[in-house]
Motif scaffolding. Structure first.
Motif, PDB file in Angstrom:
ATOM      1  N   ARG A  92       0.848  -1.201   0.000  1.00  0.00           N
ATOM      2  CA  ARG A  92       0.000   0.000   0.000  1.00  0.00           C
ATOM      3  C   ARG A  92       0.879   1.245   0.000  1.00  0.00           C
ATOM      4  NH1 ARG A  92      -2.782  -1.565   5.461  1.00  0.00           N
ATOM      5  NH2 ARG A  92      -0.551  -1.822   5.828  1.00  0.00           N
ATOM      6  N   ILE A  93       0.755   2.022  -1.070  1.00  0.00           N
ATOM      7  CA  ILE A  93       1.591   3.212  -1.264  1.00  0.00           C
ATOM      8  C   ILE A  93       0.728   4.464  -1.129  1.00  0.00           C
ATOM      9  CG2 ILE A  93       3.133   4.427  -2.836  1.00  0.00           C
ATOM     10  CD1 ILE A  93       3.603   1.756  -4.263  1.00  0.00           C
ATOM     11  N   VAL A 141       3.929   2.492   2.983  1.00  0.00           N
ATOM     12  CA  VAL A 141       4.960   3.477   2.676  1.00  0.00           C
ATOM     13  C   VAL A 141       4.295   4.721   2.102  1.00  0.00           C
ATOM     14  CG1 VAL A 141       5.324   2.647   0.314  1.00  0.00           C
ATOM     15  CG2 VAL A 141       7.219   3.742   1.526  1.00  0.00           C
ATOM     16  N   GLY A 142       4.944   5.864   2.269  1.00  0.00           N
ATOM     17  CA  GLY A 142       4.441   7.102   1.685  1.00  0.00           C
ATOM     18  C   GLY A 142       5.525   7.771   0.855  1.00  0.00           C
ATOM     19  N   ALA A 269       8.668   7.615   3.092  1.00  0.00           N
ATOM     20  CA  ALA A 269       8.398   7.610   4.535  1.00  0.00           C
ATOM     21  C   ALA A 269       7.736   6.293   4.918  1.00  0.00           C
ATOM     22  CB  ALA A 269       7.497   8.787   4.907  1.00  0.00           C
ATOM     23  N   TYR A 270       8.152   5.742   6.047  1.00  0.00           N
ATOM     24  CA  TYR A 270       7.551   4.514   6.556  1.00  0.00           C
ATOM     25  C   TYR A 270       7.761   4.432   8.066  1.00  0.00           C
ATOM     26  CZ  TYR A 270      12.432   3.004   6.029  1.00  0.00           C
ATOM     27  OH  TYR A 270      13.796   2.923   6.090  1.00  0.00           O
ATOM     28  N   TYR A 279      10.550  -4.550  -0.722  1.00  0.00           N
ATOM     29  CA  TYR A 279       9.672  -3.649  -1.462  1.00  0.00           C
ATOM     30  C   TYR A 279      10.095  -2.185  -1.309  1.00  0.00           C
ATOM     31  CZ  TYR A 279       6.506  -7.689  -1.723  1.00  0.00           C
ATOM     32  OH  TYR A 279       5.966  -8.923  -1.947  1.00  0.00           O
ATOM     33  N   ILE A 280      10.365  -1.760  -0.078  1.00  0.00           N
ATOM     34  CA  ILE A 280      10.711  -0.350   0.145  1.00  0.00           C
ATOM     35  C   ILE A 280      12.039   0.016  -0.515  1.00  0.00           C
ATOM     36  CG2 ILE A 280      11.353   1.337   1.916  1.00  0.00           C
ATOM     37  CD1 ILE A 280       9.101   0.263   3.652  1.00  0.00           C
TER      38      ILE A 280
END
Length: 306
Positions: A92-93, A141-142, A269-270, A279-280
């Motif tokens: 989920r982004i 994550v953002g 950001a996470y 993934y990140i």
């Protein structure tokens, strides 16, 4: 009382006999009879009347059936969905509006090409909304450009996002090559909503230079902001990435800050306790690859002197 009890009850009601229900459920008839007795004891009602070795559902039984049927159906759907979710990973982004209007879609495309087996969910909101969803574990994550305040969030700067002061090419200030602070006094602006990183940066800038503006529009989307520039002679502070087409066509005029006060960075950001495997890091590499894909500086025709 369990879902198993309800499933047995429905089979008995549908088939009309304990033996047929037992056969369909691959159970023994005594086990089926025991489950019906337990249901009757639990609800303190008679569910079936027995005449000449036949079963007839009672009024209480019909009422239970009307509730049990959809309950079991929903439970089966839940089991199926959860099993499906276990088979495919989900990432989920979240992204701010500036990111969502510029690089998010190609970033998601590139991520899918690396991880075709992963289901992607993308959310676009302002900086505060993305921060809240990260803290509530609603996002993995953002990608943001604003200032995140919670110390539980890790941020990694990746990509420059130059902001510009923009207006329509028909605006009285558009003919100037150099703007001065006094040129901004009292000007009509379209600004982003509260919680936006762009708005926070603009407010800091105005406060530091003691500039008073007239806020004519407050908008959530780039399209609404652009329309305010087109039709209402407003100014705005906006990511140059969102104006590449309009600047190339000569529809808008953009001014850069001579003191680089509007320079900012897209950040990943996470949550500091988030474990998203590889993934990140992969997303960080993809976002970084867009460093050379920002609008050319030649599209910015003027500057603001401080």
């Amino acid at each position: 009382m369990t879902i198993r009890h309800l499933k047995i009850f429905i089979q008995v009601a549908d088939t009309g006999t304990m033996s047929a229900a037992a056969k369909n459920l691959y159970m023994t008839q005594p086990s089926v009879s025991q489950a019906i007795r337990e249901l009757e004891e639990h609800y303190q009602v008679l569910l079936f009347e027995r005449y000449a070795k036949r079963l007839f559902i009672t009024e209480a039984g019909r009422q239970l059936y009307s509730y049990a049927k959809p309950a079991v159906s929903q439970f089966d759907l839940l089991e199926e969905q959860m099993a499906s979710d276990r088979r495919r990973a989900r990432f989920r982004i979240g992204a701010t509006v500036s990111v969502g209007g510029s690089i998010l879609s190609p970033v998601v495309r590139d991520f899918r090409s690396l991880f075709p087996q992963v289901d992607i969910y993308s959310y676009i909101g302002n900086t505060q909304e993305v921060e809240d969803r990260l803290l509530n574990a609603e996002l993995d994550v953002g990608i943001v450009e604003g200032f995140l305040k919670n110390p539980d969030l890790v941020t990694v700067p990746l990509l420059e996002d130059p902001l510009v002061l923009a207006c329509s090419s028909q605006h009285p200030l558009a003919a100037k090559k150099v703007l001065h602070m006094e040129d901004l006094q009292g000007q009509e602006f379209v600004i982003r909503e509260a919680g936006s990183g762009t708005r926070e940066l603009l407010e800091r800038f105005l406060l530091s230079h003691n500039i008073q503006i007239a806020v004519t529009f407050e908008a959530h989307t780039p399209d609404a902001i652009k329309n305010a520039l087109r039709y209402n002679h407003c100014l705005t502070l906006i990511s140059s990435r969102l104006l590449e087409a309009e600047l190339s066509a000569g529809e808008f005029t953009a001014f850069a800050s001579e003191a680089l006060e509007w320079n900012r960075t897209f950040r990943i950001a996470y949550h500091k306790y988030k474990d998203a495997g590889n993934y990140i890091p992969a997303l960080e590499e993809i976002v970084s690859s867009y460093k050379e894909k920002s609008p050319l500086s030649s599209l910015i025709s003027g500057r603001l002197e401080t």
